[in-house]
Design a protein around this motif. Structure first.
Motif, PDB file in Angstrom:
ATOM      1  N   GLU A 131       0.815  -1.209   0.000  1.00  0.00           N
ATOM      2  CA  GLU A 131       0.000   0.000   0.000  1.00  0.00           C
ATOM      3  C   GLU A 131       0.848   1.259   0.000  1.00  0.00           C
ATOM      4  O   GLU A 131       0.459   2.285  -0.557  1.00  0.00           O
ATOM      5  CB  GLU A 131      -0.937  -0.023   1.204  1.00  0.00           C
ATOM      6  CG  GLU A 131      -1.997  -1.125   1.131  1.00  0.00           C
ATOM      7  CD  GLU A 131      -2.933  -1.109   2.322  1.00  0.00           C
ATOM      8  OE1 GLU A 131      -2.786  -0.201   3.178  1.00  0.00           O
ATOM      9  OE2 GLU A 131      -3.808  -1.988   2.403  1.00  0.00           O
ATOM     10  N   GLU A 132       2.025   1.218   0.613  1.00  0.00           N
ATOM     11  CA  GLU A 132       2.876   2.410   0.684  1.00  0.00           C
ATOM     12  C   GLU A 132       3.370   2.851  -0.692  1.00  0.00           C
ATOM     13  O   GLU A 132       3.815   3.991  -0.871  1.00  0.00           O
ATOM     14  CB  GLU A 132       4.066   2.151   1.603  1.00  0.00           C
ATOM     15  CG  GLU A 132       4.978   1.042   1.130  1.00  0.00           C
ATOM     16  CD  GLU A 132       6.105   0.784   2.107  1.00  0.00           C
ATOM     17  OE1 GLU A 132       6.952   1.681   2.296  1.00  0.00           O
ATOM     18  OE2 GLU A 132       6.137  -0.330   2.682  1.00  0.00           O
ATOM     19  N   GLN A 171      11.915   2.820  -3.966  1.00  0.00           N
ATOM     20  CA  GLN A 171      11.423   4.183  -4.108  1.00  0.00           C
ATOM     21  C   GLN A 171      11.449   4.636  -5.565  1.00  0.00           C
ATOM     22  O   GLN A 171      10.554   5.351  -6.031  1.00  0.00           O
ATOM     23  CB  GLN A 171      12.274   5.136  -3.252  1.00  0.00           C
ATOM     24  CG  GLN A 171      11.612   6.470  -2.958  1.00  0.00           C
ATOM     25  CD  GLN A 171      10.361   6.312  -2.101  1.00  0.00           C
ATOM     26  OE1 GLN A 171      10.323   5.496  -1.193  1.00  0.00           O
ATOM     27  NE2 GLN A 171       9.331   7.099  -2.402  1.00  0.00           N
TER      28      GLN A 171
END
Length: 402
Positions: free
Chosen positions: A97-98, A148
């Motif tokens: 989810e992040e 990221q």
């Protein structure tokens, strides 16, 4: 009398002596008290969430994938609309989810997803599952900076293409025989079966370093040598290429997480093969109940019914083997031999069901009016991608004799 049963049976009593009782050896104690964790039972009943997901995917496979199978094969790729629909369901690149996803699948659920999609069409399923494999590898084993940089791209509204390049001309199934070299942040070697290479925004290339299995992240902007597109017997809806890598790249941290992620990627091939086998079994068995000869369904004849029985046995055995390997992956215990055994069982089942499915349909089996000839071709192509016949046997043999 064997001393291994000394606690129950005694050696013949010698006059004047006390009864002799057997003292367990170290081996006996190990067998009795130290059963390996992998012997512990695992639940074969899908959870309510898995059942709901499987039902959703079954409807999607039946209504969308089967209807588009021939057109996607002729076009040489899965249509963008189908990729978009699968992306909306959330099965192409499961993300935490992040990073904008709906959650990450466990390995067993991931295999269920691959099987159900492949039941619709193995070529489309191979494309859909494979296009998100890089997200899975990076999510499980990538560094914080790699996650990221790339994972959010898989959550975009427009589905992103990616690849995990493992197979080579000689070593497809055997990770210990890969010739691609990873030296720090550089990778060099030639890979076969690289999915969507020209369009990928990121790829993971698997090779070997001095320390063992290694992998690097290759950005889509990197200039790699796409040698040629592969013109395959089957799985044409999944465009693959031969790619030569000799570039700088970003090394993925090595360790158990990376190994388990690579093994999970390989196991998805077995799950796709399982769906292909099941599709052929169900189609052939239905045909055998509807087609009549000499006044009764052809399934009433032993020549046909025994083929279908053998197909059903092969599918059940393949599913158990794939689920067991996936269960061990979720526990962090899986080895290359576990995945090689599962893939070998599933691919053999797919080839058998494809071949026997054609035989059950007789003259209808090899014409394009029925899908079994396509599933047979897809199964054979899958088996080349993973090459389990010899390499898989060698891998399992090494684990048994080690």
């Amino acid at each position: 009398m064997s001393r291994h049963f000394g606690a129950i049976f005694r050696d013949p009593l010698v006059p004047g002596e006390e009864p002799r009782r057997y003292t367990p050896t170290k081996l006996d104690r190990a067998v009795k008290y130290r059963q390996p964790e992998s012997w512990m039972p695992f639940d074969l009943q899908p959870t309510d969430e898995q059942k709901a997901l499987r039902n959703t995917l079954h409807d999607f496979a039946a209504e969308v994938l089967r209807a588009a199978a021939r057109s996607c094969e002729e076009a040489g790729r899965t249509s963008p609309e189908i990729v978009r629909q699968a992306h909306e369901i959330g099965v192409t690149a499961p993300l935490a989810e992040e990073f904008g996803g709906g959650g990450v699948f466990d390995a067993v659920t991931h295999c269920m997803v691959a099987e159900e999609l492949a039941w619709g069409d193995p070529g489309i399923a191979y494309h859909l599952v494979g296009s998100g494999a890089a997200a899975m590898v990076l999510g499980l084993a990538g560094s914080a900076s790699q996650k990221q940089a790339y994972l959010a791209g898989f959550a975009d509204a427009e589905p992103a293409a990616s690849y995990v390049a493992i197979g080579e001309k000689v070593a497809a199934a055997d990770l210990e025989a890969l010739e691609t070299a990873v030296d720090g942040d550089k990778v060099s070697g030639t890979k076969y079966g690289v999915l969507d290479a020209p369009a990928a925004f990121v790829g993971v290339v698997v090779g070997r370093s001095d320390d063992g299995i290694a992998a690097v992240v290759v950005d889509g902007s990197t200039d790699v040598d796409i040698v040629k597109r592969e013109d395959k017997l089957g799985l044409e809806a999944a465009p693959t290429s031969v790619v030569r890598f000799d570039v700088a790249a970003d090394a993925i941290p090595s360790g158990r997480e990376l190994t388990q992620a690579i093994l999970r990627t390989k196991l998805l091939t077995g799950a796709v093969a399982l769906g292909c086998a099941r599709a052929a079994l169900e189609y052939a068995s239905r045909y055998a109940t509807e087609r009549e000869a000499f006044g009764k369904p052809i399934g009433a004849f032993q020549a046909i019914s025994f083929k279908i029985a053998d197909m059903a046995i092969a599918v059940d055995a393949a599913r158990l083997s794939v689920w067991r390997a996936a269960w061990k992956l979720d526990r962090g215990e899986a080895t290359l031999a576990d995945v090689a055994e599962a893939n070998g069982t599933a691919l053999a089942a797919a080839i058998r069901c494809g071949d026997d499915g054609v035989q059950v349909l007789g003259g209808h089996g090899y014409i394009r009016d029925h899908p079994v000839e396509k599933w047979f071709r897809d199964a054979v192509t899958l088996s080349v991608f993973d090459a389990p016949d010899v390499v898989g046997d060698m891998t399992v043999a090494r684990s048994v004799t080690a």
